[in-house]
Each structure stands twice: as structure tokens, then as C-alpha cells.
Design a protein around this motif. Structure first.
Motif, PDB file in Angstrom:
ATOM      1  N   GLN A 144       0.855  -1.188   0.000  1.00  0.00           N
ATOM      2  CA  GLN A 144       0.000   0.000   0.000  1.00  0.00           C
ATOM      3  C   GLN A 144       0.887   1.231   0.000  1.00  0.00           C
ATOM      4  O   GLN A 144       1.881   1.292   0.740  1.00  0.00           O
ATOM      5  CB  GLN A 144      -0.900   0.001   1.235  1.00  0.00           C
ATOM      6  N   LEU A 145       0.535   2.224  -0.806  1.00  0.00           N
ATOM      7  CA  LEU A 145       1.339   3.433  -0.961  1.00  0.00           C
ATOM      8  C   LEU A 145       0.527   4.660  -0.564  1.00  0.00           C
ATOM      9  O   LEU A 145      -0.630   4.790  -0.988  1.00  0.00           O
ATOM     10  CB  LEU A 145       1.795   3.588  -2.413  1.00  0.00           C
ATOM     11  N   VAL A 146       1.144   5.544   0.219  1.00  0.00           N
ATOM     12  CA  VAL A 146       0.482   6.778   0.636  1.00  0.00           C
ATOM     13  C   VAL A 146       1.427   7.948   0.394  1.00  0.00           C
ATOM     14  O   VAL A 146       2.489   8.036   1.025  1.00  0.00           O
ATOM     15  CB  VAL A 146       0.078   6.735   2.119  1.00  0.00           C
ATOM     16  N   GLU A 147       1.024   8.837  -0.512  1.00  0.00           N
ATOM     17  CA  GLU A 147       1.825  10.015  -0.816  1.00  0.00           C
ATOM     18  C   GLU A 147       1.466  11.164   0.112  1.00  0.00           C
ATOM     19  O   GLU A 147       0.318  11.272   0.575  1.00  0.00           O
ATOM     20  CB  GLU A 147       1.603  10.482  -2.264  1.00  0.00           C
ATOM     21  N   SER A 148       2.424  12.038   0.347  1.00  0.00           N
ATOM     22  CA  SER A 148       2.196  13.243   1.137  1.00  0.00           C
ATOM     23  C   SER A 148       3.201  14.300   0.726  1.00  0.00           C
ATOM     24  O   SER A 148       4.167  14.004   0.001  1.00  0.00           O
ATOM     25  CB  SER A 148       2.303  12.948   2.629  1.00  0.00           C
ATOM     26  N   GLY A 149       2.982  15.526   1.195  1.00  0.00           N
ATOM     27  CA  GLY A 149       3.936  16.595   0.946  1.00  0.00           C
ATOM     28  C   GLY A 149       3.536  17.576  -0.135  1.00  0.00           C
ATOM     29  O   GLY A 149       4.246  18.557  -0.376  1.00  0.00           O
ATOM     30  N   GLY A 150       2.434  17.320  -0.794  1.00  0.00           N
ATOM     31  CA  GLY A 150       1.984  18.252  -1.823  1.00  0.00           C
ATOM     32  C   GLY A 150       1.460  19.541  -1.209  1.00  0.00           C
ATOM     33  O   GLY A 150       1.316  19.662   0.007  1.00  0.00           O
ATOM     34  N   GLY A 151       1.189  20.517  -2.074  1.00  0.00           N
ATOM     35  CA  GLY A 151       0.662  21.784  -1.594  1.00  0.00           C
ATOM     36  C   GLY A 151       0.761  22.858  -2.642  1.00  0.00           C
ATOM     37  O   GLY A 151       1.003  22.585  -3.821  1.00  0.00           O
ATOM     38  N   LEU A 152       0.565  24.088  -2.186  1.00  0.00           N
ATOM     39  CA  LEU A 152       0.625  25.266  -3.051  1.00  0.00           C
ATOM     40  C   LEU A 152       1.945  25.981  -2.811  1.00  0.00           C
ATOM     41  O   LEU A 152       2.306  26.267  -1.657  1.00  0.00           O
ATOM     42  CB  LEU A 152      -0.551  26.192  -2.752  1.00  0.00           C
ATOM     43  N   VAL A 153       2.660  26.267  -3.896  1.00  0.00           N
ATOM     44  CA  VAL A 153       3.955  26.931  -3.786  1.00  0.00           C
ATOM     45  C   VAL A 153       4.104  27.901  -4.945  1.00  0.00           C
ATOM     46  O   VAL A 153       3.533  27.690  -6.019  1.00  0.00           O
ATOM     47  CB  VAL A 153       5.098  25.885  -3.781  1.00  0.00           C
ATOM     48  N   GLN A 154       4.860  28.953  -4.722  1.00  0.00           N
ATOM     49  CA  GLN A 154       5.115  29.904  -5.802  1.00  0.00           C
ATOM     50  C   GLN A 154       6.184  29.376  -6.731  1.00  0.00           C
ATOM     51  O   GLN A 154       7.038  28.556  -6.338  1.00  0.00           O
ATOM     52  CB  GLN A 154       5.550  31.246  -5.226  1.00  0.00           C
ATOM     53  N   ALA A 155       6.157  29.850  -7.942  1.00  0.00           N
ATOM     54  CA  ALA A 155       7.190  29.477  -8.907  1.00  0.00           C
ATOM     55  C   ALA A 155       8.570  29.800  -8.339  1.00  0.00           C
ATOM     56  O   ALA A 155       8.769  30.843  -7.716  1.00  0.00           O
ATOM     57  CB  ALA A 155       6.974  30.223 -10.220  1.00  0.00           C
ATOM     58  N   SER A 166      10.185  25.217  -3.610  1.00  0.00           N
ATOM     59  CA  SER A 166      10.520  23.799  -3.489  1.00  0.00           C
ATOM     60  C   SER A 166       9.474  23.055  -2.670  1.00  0.00           C
ATOM     61  O   SER A 166       8.813  23.642  -1.813  1.00  0.00           O
ATOM     62  CB  SER A 166      11.884  23.624  -2.804  1.00  0.00           C
ATOM     63  N   LEU A 167       9.350  21.787  -2.958  1.00  0.00           N
ATOM     64  CA  LEU A 167       8.538  20.871  -2.171  1.00  0.00           C
ATOM     65  C   LEU A 167       9.249  19.526  -2.141  1.00  0.00           C
ATOM     66  O   LEU A 167       9.965  19.173  -3.081  1.00  0.00           O
ATOM     67  CB  LEU A 167       7.139  20.673  -2.779  1.00  0.00           C
ATOM     68  N   ARG A 168       9.005  18.774  -1.072  1.00  0.00           N
ATOM     69  CA  ARG A 168       9.481  17.393  -1.028  1.00  0.00           C
ATOM     70  C   ARG A 168       8.295  16.474  -0.810  1.00  0.00           C
ATOM     71  O   ARG A 168       7.606  16.559   0.202  1.00  0.00           O
ATOM     72  CB  ARG A 168      10.510  17.166   0.075  1.00  0.00           C
ATOM     73  N   LEU A 169       8.081  15.616  -1.773  1.00  0.00           N
ATOM     74  CA  LEU A 169       7.023  14.618  -1.672  1.00  0.00           C
ATOM     75  C   LEU A 169       7.572  13.354  -1.025  1.00  0.00           C
ATOM     76  O   LEU A 169       8.726  12.993  -1.245  1.00  0.00           O
ATOM     77  CB  LEU A 169       6.462  14.275  -3.047  1.00  0.00           C
ATOM     78  N   SER A 170       6.733  12.698  -0.265  1.00  0.00           N
ATOM     79  CA  SER A 170       7.072  11.414   0.338  1.00  0.00           C
ATOM     80  C   SER A 170       6.041  10.391  -0.072  1.00  0.00           C
ATOM     81  O   SER A 170       4.871  10.718  -0.285  1.00  0.00           O
ATOM     82  CB  SER A 170       7.101  11.521   1.865  1.00  0.00           C
ATOM     83  N   CYS A 171       6.478   9.168  -0.150  1.00  0.00           N
ATOM     84  CA  CYS A 171       5.582   8.050  -0.444  1.00  0.00           C
ATOM     85  C   CYS A 171       5.939   6.940   0.527  1.00  0.00           C
ATOM     86  O   CYS A 171       7.005   6.325   0.415  1.00  0.00           O
ATOM     87  CB  CYS A 171       5.745   7.602  -1.881  1.00  0.00           C
ATOM     88  N   ALA A 172       5.054   6.702   1.477  1.00  0.00           N
ATOM     89  CA  ALA A 172       5.272   5.672   2.482  1.00  0.00           C
ATOM     90  C   ALA A 172       4.597   4.385   2.050  1.00  0.00           C
ATOM     91  O   ALA A 172       3.434   4.385   1.630  1.00  0.00           O
ATOM     92  CB  ALA A 172       4.723   6.141   3.823  1.00  0.00           C
ATOM     93  N   ALA A 173       5.336   3.289   2.161  1.00  0.00           N
ATOM     94  CA  ALA A 173       4.827   1.999   1.731  1.00  0.00           C
ATOM     95  C   ALA A 173       4.685   1.053   2.904  1.00  0.00           C
ATOM     96  O   ALA A 173       5.504   1.060   3.827  1.00  0.00           O
ATOM     97  CB  ALA A 173       5.766   1.385   0.699  1.00  0.00           C
ATOM     98  N   SER A 174       3.639   0.270   2.860  1.00  0.00           N
ATOM     99  CA  SER A 174       3.474  -0.786   3.861  1.00  0.00           C
ATOM    100  C   SER A 174       4.083  -2.060   3.316  1.00  0.00           C
ATOM    101  O   SER A 174       4.317  -2.197   2.113  1.00  0.00           O
ATOM    102  CB  SER A 174       1.989  -1.006   4.154  1.00  0.00           C
ATOM    103  N   GLY A 175       4.334  -3.019   4.185  1.00  0.00           N
ATOM    104  CA  GLY A 175       4.821  -4.306   3.723  1.00  0.00           C
ATOM    105  C   GLY A 175       6.320  -4.438   3.772  1.00  0.00           C
ATOM    106  O   GLY A 175       7.059  -3.450   3.715  1.00  0.00           O
ATOM    107  N   ARG A 176       6.781  -5.676   3.842  1.00  0.00           N
ATOM    108  CA  ARG A 176       8.204  -5.949   4.012  1.00  0.00           C
ATOM    109  C   ARG A 176       8.942  -6.121   2.694  1.00  0.00           C
ATOM    110  O   ARG A 176      10.134  -6.364   2.698  1.00  0.00           O
ATOM    111  CB  ARG A 176       8.384  -7.199   4.871  1.00  0.00           C
ATOM    112  N   THR A 177       8.240  -5.990   1.580  1.00  0.00           N
ATOM    113  CA  THR A 177       8.888  -6.208   0.295  1.00  0.00           C
ATOM    114  C   THR A 177       9.246  -4.921  -0.415  1.00  0.00           C
ATOM    115  O   THR A 177       9.672  -4.944  -1.563  1.00  0.00           O
ATOM    116  CB  THR A 177       7.974  -7.041  -0.619  1.00  0.00           C
ATOM    117  N   PHE A 178       9.102  -3.781   0.245  1.00  0.00           N
ATOM    118  CA  PHE A 178       9.355  -2.482  -0.393  1.00  0.00           C
ATOM    119  C   PHE A 178      10.730  -2.450  -1.030  1.00  0.00           C
ATOM    120  O   PHE A 178      10.888  -1.965  -2.157  1.00  0.00           O
ATOM    121  CB  PHE A 178       9.227  -1.375   0.648  1.00  0.00           C
TER     122      PHE A 178
END
Length: 120
Positions: A3-14, A17-29
Motif C-alpha cells: 500500500q502506498l500513501v503520498e504526502s507533501g503536496g501543496g501550493l507553492v510559488q514558482a 521547493s517541495l518534497r514529496l514522500s511516499c510511504a509503503a506498507s509491507g516488508r517487500t518495499f
């Protein structure tokens, strides 16, 4: 199934910078190639960046090279997308995905996406 869950998005000016994260469940990542894709309004989903299972290999779309950096921390089951010097055309929903194969991967697991909006 990972299972994948993204975070870190938002509104930013040109230029910002932003940093996106994607957290994964499970031991096979750590066995998966991981990718980031994006979908702008009214357009199809397109490739942004990918990283091999051990982080040794990365590939980027031409229009993000030099601005975006993909990385992963297998101990934390997380993949990141650091986005610098953002442009209005980077506005999109960003998705992470699990894949098999390297450097050509088949992606078959997707997160729900996180919205990135870049204002001019």
C-alpha cells in the motif's frame, strides 16, 4: 500487496521547493523499483522519475532533470521526490508507484496521489 500513501503536496510559488514522500506498507518495499508520475488537469499520467531497488540507479524525465531528485530509504519504506525551482507547468497530481524490472519497469501498484500547485 504494498500500500502506498503520498504526502507533501501543496501550493507553492514558482521557484519554490517541495518534497514529496511516499510511504509503503509491507516488508517487500526494498525489492521494488519505485517511480513517480504526474497527471496534469485534462492530460494523461506521465513519467517523472524512477529509482532502482537499492537506490543506485535513477532516471528522470527530460523536463525535470536538474530540478527534481528521487531518493529512497528502504529502512523507512519510503521514497522521496525533492522538487526545486518549481514551475507552473509542474502543477499536477503526483503519484508514486511500485514497479518490477530495471531500467525498464512495469508499474502495477499506485498510491492515491498528492496535489502540487505552482503559482506564477
Amino acid at each position: 500487496q504494498v500500500q502506498l500513501v503520498e504526502s507533501g503536496g501543496g501550493l507553492v510559488q514558482a521557484g519554490g521547493s517541495l518534497r514529496l514522500s511516499c510511504a509503503a506498507s509491507g516488508r517487500t518495499f526494498s525489492t521494488y523499483t519505485m517511480g513517480w508520475f504526474r497527471q496534469a488537469p485534462g492530460k494523461g499520467r506521465v513519467f517523472v522519475a524512477t529509482i532502482s531497488w537499492n537506490g543506485a540507479g535513477t532516471t528522470y524525465a527530460d523536463n525535470v532533470k536538474g530540478r527534481f531528485t528521487i531518493s529512497r530509504d528502504n529502512a523507512k519504506n519510503t521514497v522521496y521526490l525533492q522538487m526545486n525551482n518549481l514551475k507552473p507547468e509542474d502543477t499536477a497530481v503526483y503519484y508514486c508507484a511500485t514497479g518490477s524490472g530495471w531500467p525498464t519497469a512495469h508499474y502495477n501498484g499506485w498510491g492515491q496521489g498528492t496535489q502540487v500547485t505552482v503559482s506564477s
